[in-house]
Design a protein around this motif. Structure first.
Motif, mmCIF file in Angstrom:
data_model
loop_
_atom_site.group_PDB
_atom_site.id
_atom_site.type_symbol
_atom_site.label_atom_id
_atom_site.label_comp_id
_atom_site.label_asym_id
_atom_site.label_seq_id
_atom_site.Cartn_x
_atom_site.Cartn_y
_atom_site.Cartn_z
ATOM 1 N N GLN A 5 -8.441 2.027 -3.331
ATOM 2 C CA GLN A 5 -7.332 1.240 -2.788
ATOM 3 C C GLN A 5 -7.790 -0.074 -2.149
ATOM 4 O O GLN A 5 -6.959 -0.822 -1.643
ATOM 5 N N SER A 26 -5.194 -2.862 -0.910
ATOM 6 C CA SER A 26 -5.005 -2.957 0.542
ATOM 7 C C SER A 26 -5.191 -4.384 1.022
ATOM 8 O O SER A 26 -4.570 -4.822 1.991
ATOM 9 N N HIS A 52 3.112 -0.579 -0.126
ATOM 10 C CA HIS A 52 3.109 0.854 0.153
ATOM 11 C C HIS A 52 3.336 1.682 -1.104
ATOM 12 O O HIS A 52 2.774 2.765 -1.254
ATOM 13 N N LEU A 86 -0.040 1.484 -3.187
ATOM 14 C CA LEU A 86 -1.077 2.340 -2.617
ATOM 15 C C LEU A 86 -0.790 3.814 -2.926
ATOM 16 O O LEU A 86 -1.704 4.589 -3.221
ATOM 17 N N ASP A 128 -1.162 5.058 2.751
ATOM 18 C CA ASP A 128 -1.471 4.024 3.745
ATOM 19 C C ASP A 128 -1.391 4.653 5.134
ATOM 20 O O ASP A 128 -0.482 4.367 5.920
#
Length: 321
Positions: free
Chosen positions: A161, A165, A180, A183, A252
């Motif tokens: 990620q 991110s 979001h 992820l 997340d």
């Protein structure tokens, strides 16, 4: 031995530079494109022979899924990376400077690997066969593919990620979903890969059993009074009086997401509030409510407060205050 070779390839990826031999496409026109940020390319595309290291990375990506590449890899003057079809031929194009920057800023060379895997996912899933270009649904599929492949190659979830991110947008667009959701899709792919990859957490650590000490009668002592410190609450841009519930996303875990009393779905930091969508009546049988944005990316809420994505995967939880 295979995992060691993969790690060597990954470590070298940050040094990707285009070779001196050049091949210029005659026109910037392309039949289809899925780019990492969703932008179009208006200038003439200049492509170079890909670096041997980048080729080796792609070879490793294809080897873990057992398929032969149906595309050619080229370094190019694209803004980031893209899966394209030009003159009925499939290409993965990447900007070496962009890749190096992402690796440097994220602190891991897995970042560039995940970007290449994402673009490969577009070709293998047939996303470039139409003329629609990047769309939220196809981007999530490519994200899931990326997460799956990276775990197979030995990446941790955090590594898988890392790029997303760092560079994904908090809000969704007509081409790309919000951070979001992306992820969460990477996490879904990573989880579906099972334990096929060798991650640092999977390495067996052998420890010696401590020797059992002879029993002795301990001397009674008076313990000093302990001072219990109250945890300091993190100050956020959204006052608690406006919060109706908190959303926890497994993709997340450090992000702070809330449902406001006006049914807004927001992400909150110390200084900013990002509107991601809203709490609405569900359009799917078996779920009463869902979180939805204006691009119809939906997260469904089950009766226990569990959050489920469009593929039926559990991705988090809603806790009502």
């Amino acid at each position: 031995m295979k995992s060691i070779k993969i790690c060597i390839v990954i470590a070298a990826l940050c040094c990707i530079l285009p070779a001196s031999a050049q091949k210029m496409f005659a026109s910037a026109k392309y039949d289809a494109m899925c780019s990492y940020y969703g932008e179009t390319i208006e200038n003439t595309i200049t492509a170079y022979e890909a670096d041997n290291t980048a080729e080796a990375v792609v070879k490793n990506i294809m080897s873990v899924i057992g398929l032969r590449a149906n595309f050619e890899l080229r370094a190019a003057n694209v803004p980031n990376a893209a899966a394209v079809i030009i003159k009925n031929k499939r290409y993965i194009l990447y900007n070496p400077e962009f890749m190096n920057t992402v690796n440097t800023v994220s602190g891991t060379n897995w970042a560039a690997i995940s970007i290449l895997a994402h673009e490969i996912g577009h070709h293998l899933n047939g996303h470039t066969l139409g003329s629609e270009g990047s769309r939220p649904a196809t981007e999530l599929e490519a994200d899931e593919f990326s997460g799956f492949v990276l775990r197979k190659m030995g990446a941790s979830l955090k590594d898988a990620q890392a790029a997303m991110s760092l560079i994904a947008s908090m809000k969704g667009s007509h081409t790309h979903p919000a951070k979001h959701l992306r992820l969460s899709s990477i996490e879904t792919g990573w989880a579906n890969a099972g334990s096929g990859g060798v991650t640092p957490s999977a390495i067996d650590v052998i420890t010696q059993r401590p020797a059992v000490a002879a029993r002795t009668t301990p001397k009674r002592t008076t313990a000093p009074a302990r001072t219990v410190q109250k945890p300091v609450k993190e100050k956020l841009a959204l006052d608690e009086k406006y919060i109706a519930g908190e959303v926890s996303l497994t993709g997340d875990p450090t992000g702070r997401y809330f449902i406001t009393k006006k049914a807004h779905f927001v992400q909150v930091t110390k200084d900013n509030i990002y509107l991601l969508g809203s709490l609405e009546e569900s359009d799917r049988y078996g779920y009463k409510f869902m979180l939805s944005d204006k691009f119809n990316n939906n997260i469904y809420i089950d009766n226990s407060g569990g959050l489920v994505n469009s593929y039926g995967n559990r991705i988090g939880r809603l806790s009502i205050k």
